[in-house]
Design a protein around this motif. Structure first.
Motif, PDB file in Angstrom:
ATOM      1  N   CYS A 138     -12.088  -3.157  -4.724  1.00 57.03           N
ATOM      2  CA  CYS A 138     -11.420  -2.953  -5.321  1.00 57.03           C
ATOM      3  C   CYS A 138     -11.767  -1.995  -6.074  1.00 57.03           C
ATOM      4  N   GLU A 139     -13.185  -1.427  -5.806  1.00 53.66           N
ATOM      5  CA  GLU A 139     -12.895  -0.001  -6.986  1.00 53.66           C
ATOM      6  C   GLU A 139     -11.847   1.048  -6.543  1.00 53.66           C
ATOM      7  N   ASN A 140     -11.621   0.758  -5.047  1.00 51.92           N
ATOM      8  CA  ASN A 140     -10.731   1.934  -4.627  1.00 51.92           C
ATOM      9  C   ASN A 140      -9.377   1.042  -4.846  1.00 51.92           C
ATOM     10  N   ILE A 141      -8.806   0.371  -4.845  1.00 59.37           N
ATOM     11  CA  ILE A 141      -7.756   0.134  -5.650  1.00 59.37           C
ATOM     12  C   ILE A 141      -7.457   0.105  -6.542  1.00 59.37           C
ATOM     13  N   ILE A 142      -8.571  -0.836  -7.610  1.00 59.41           N
ATOM     14  CA  ILE A 142      -7.994   0.140  -9.058  1.00 59.41           C
ATOM     15  C   ILE A 142      -8.116   1.418  -9.059  1.00 59.41           C
ATOM     16  N   SER A 143      -8.349   1.914  -9.074  1.00 56.91           N
ATOM     17  CA  SER A 143      -8.560   3.212  -9.014  1.00 56.91           C
ATOM     18  C   SER A 143      -7.184   3.714  -8.191  1.00 56.91           C
ATOM     19  N   LEU A 144      -6.791   3.939  -7.932  1.00 56.72           N
ATOM     20  CA  LEU A 144      -5.182   4.226  -7.212  1.00 56.72           C
ATOM     21  C   LEU A 144      -4.151   3.432  -8.028  1.00 56.72           C
ATOM     22  N   ILE A 145      -4.600   2.183  -8.794  1.00 52.93           N
ATOM     23  CA  ILE A 145      -3.646   1.351  -9.485  1.00 52.93           C
ATOM     24  C   ILE A 145      -3.169   2.244 -10.689  1.00 52.93           C
ATOM     25  N   MET A 146      -4.736   2.732 -11.588  1.00 51.21           N
ATOM     26  CA  MET A 146      -4.709   3.462 -12.496  1.00 51.21           C
ATOM     27  C   MET A 146      -3.551   5.487 -11.853  1.00 51.21           C
ATOM     28  N   LYS A 147      -3.787   5.446 -10.974  1.00 51.87           N
ATOM     29  CA  LYS A 147      -2.973   6.518 -10.808  1.00 51.87           C
ATOM     30  C   LYS A 147      -1.406   5.972 -10.893  1.00 51.87           C
ATOM     31  N   LEU A 148      -1.188   5.413 -10.765  1.00 49.86           N
ATOM     32  CA  LEU A 148       0.276   5.119 -10.665  1.00 49.86           C
ATOM     33  C   LEU A 148       0.899   5.643 -12.161  1.00 49.86           C
ATOM     34  N   PRO A 149       0.952   5.489 -12.979  1.00 48.64           N
ATOM     35  CA  PRO A 149       1.737   6.066 -13.967  1.00 48.64           C
ATOM     36  C   PRO A 149       2.053   7.423 -13.931  1.00 48.64           C
ATOM     37  N   ARG A 150       0.740   8.085 -13.180  1.00 51.39           N
ATOM     38  CA  ARG A 150       0.983   9.532 -12.860  1.00 51.39           C
ATOM     39  C   ARG A 150       2.036  10.034 -11.853  1.00 51.39           C
ATOM     40  N   CYS A 151       2.087   8.552 -10.593  1.00 51.69           N
ATOM     41  CA  CYS A 151       3.241   8.916 -10.084  1.00 51.69           C
ATOM     42  C   CYS A 151       4.776   8.646 -10.309  1.00 51.69           C
ATOM     43  N   SER A 152       4.520   7.971 -11.389  1.00 45.98           N
ATOM     44  CA  SER A 152       5.796   7.714 -11.956  1.00 45.98           C
ATOM     45  C   SER A 152       7.238   8.821 -12.226  1.00 45.98           C
ATOM     46  N   ASP A 153       5.638   9.345 -13.187  1.00 45.32           N
ATOM     47  CA  ASP A 153       6.201  10.472 -14.124  1.00 45.32           C
ATOM     48  C   ASP A 153       7.035  11.336 -12.963  1.00 45.32           C
ATOM     49  N   ILE A 154       5.506  12.234 -11.986  1.00 45.46           N
ATOM     50  CA  ILE A 154       6.191  12.687 -10.744  1.00 45.46           C
ATOM     51  C   ILE A 154       7.555  12.180 -10.078  1.00 45.46           C
TER      52      ILE A 154
END
Length: 185
Positions: A161-177
């Motif tokens: 769960c922590e890993n999934i949440i951590s990766l979801i929180m990275k999606l805005p940066r992925c969007s920007d990239i």
């Protein structure tokens, strides 16, 4: 309480780019399927009858001839595709890791999609919304409970769960990239 005027529209307006990246992760989470047809037709999300029929009648035979697609197989993600190698690595690692964690579980995908929709861009009027922060946290709790229950191992479920949440929180940066740092060819 009452939602502000056009709340859902504004919510999705400010998270659509994150949701697009999430949708890519869901698609790539099915790269273990036998072929491109099975990857596309997997029922992780509901596809309209029209789309199913169209794919069945027009593309099935061709799609079954091709292997399932992995993010690293796409020419669009062959280096150099981004302004910096570090951004390329961050993007690909995030997409691959989240794809692996989403593999095959509709409930995990659904909760993770809702959590992604709640993440707002700094330009959003809801960026610092305490209600959305509580909603995100509540969905995280539901995800944790579900994963602990399905894995039958509290530590493993909580870690996932922590890993999934951590990766979801990275999606805005992925969007920007993806949106602002991809090289033009």
């Amino acid at each position: 309480g009452k939602f502000p005027n056009k709340f859902v529209l504004k919510l999705f307006e400010n998270s659509i780019n994150h949701l697009i990246q999430f949708e890519l992760c869901v698609f790539f989470s099915k790269s273990h399927k036998a072929n491109a047809y099975n990857q596309d037709m997997d029922d992780t999300f509901v596809m309209s009858d029209f789309n199913k029929h169209w794919i069945e009648s027009k593309l099935k035979d061709k799609m079954q001839q091709y292997p399932a697609v992995r993010v690293q197989d796409l020419a669009a993600f062959q280096s150099p595709w981004c302004a910096s190698f570090q951004d390329e690595q961050f993007y690909l690692e995030t997409v691959q890791q989240l794809s692996e964690l989403l593999r095959g579980d509709v409930r995990v995908v659904s909760l993770a999609a809702l959590m992604t929709a709640v993440i707002q861009s700094p330009s959003s009027p809801f960026y610092k919304s305490k209600n959305l922060q509580r909603l995100f946290k509540s969905m995280g709790t539901l995800l944790n409970r579900y994963l602990v229950d399905t894995t039958k191992d509290a530590r493993k479920g909580s870690e996932e769960c922590e890993n999934i949440i951590s990766l979801i929180m990275k999606l805005p940066r992925c969007s920007d990239i993806f949106k602002n740092k991809s090289l033009d060819y």
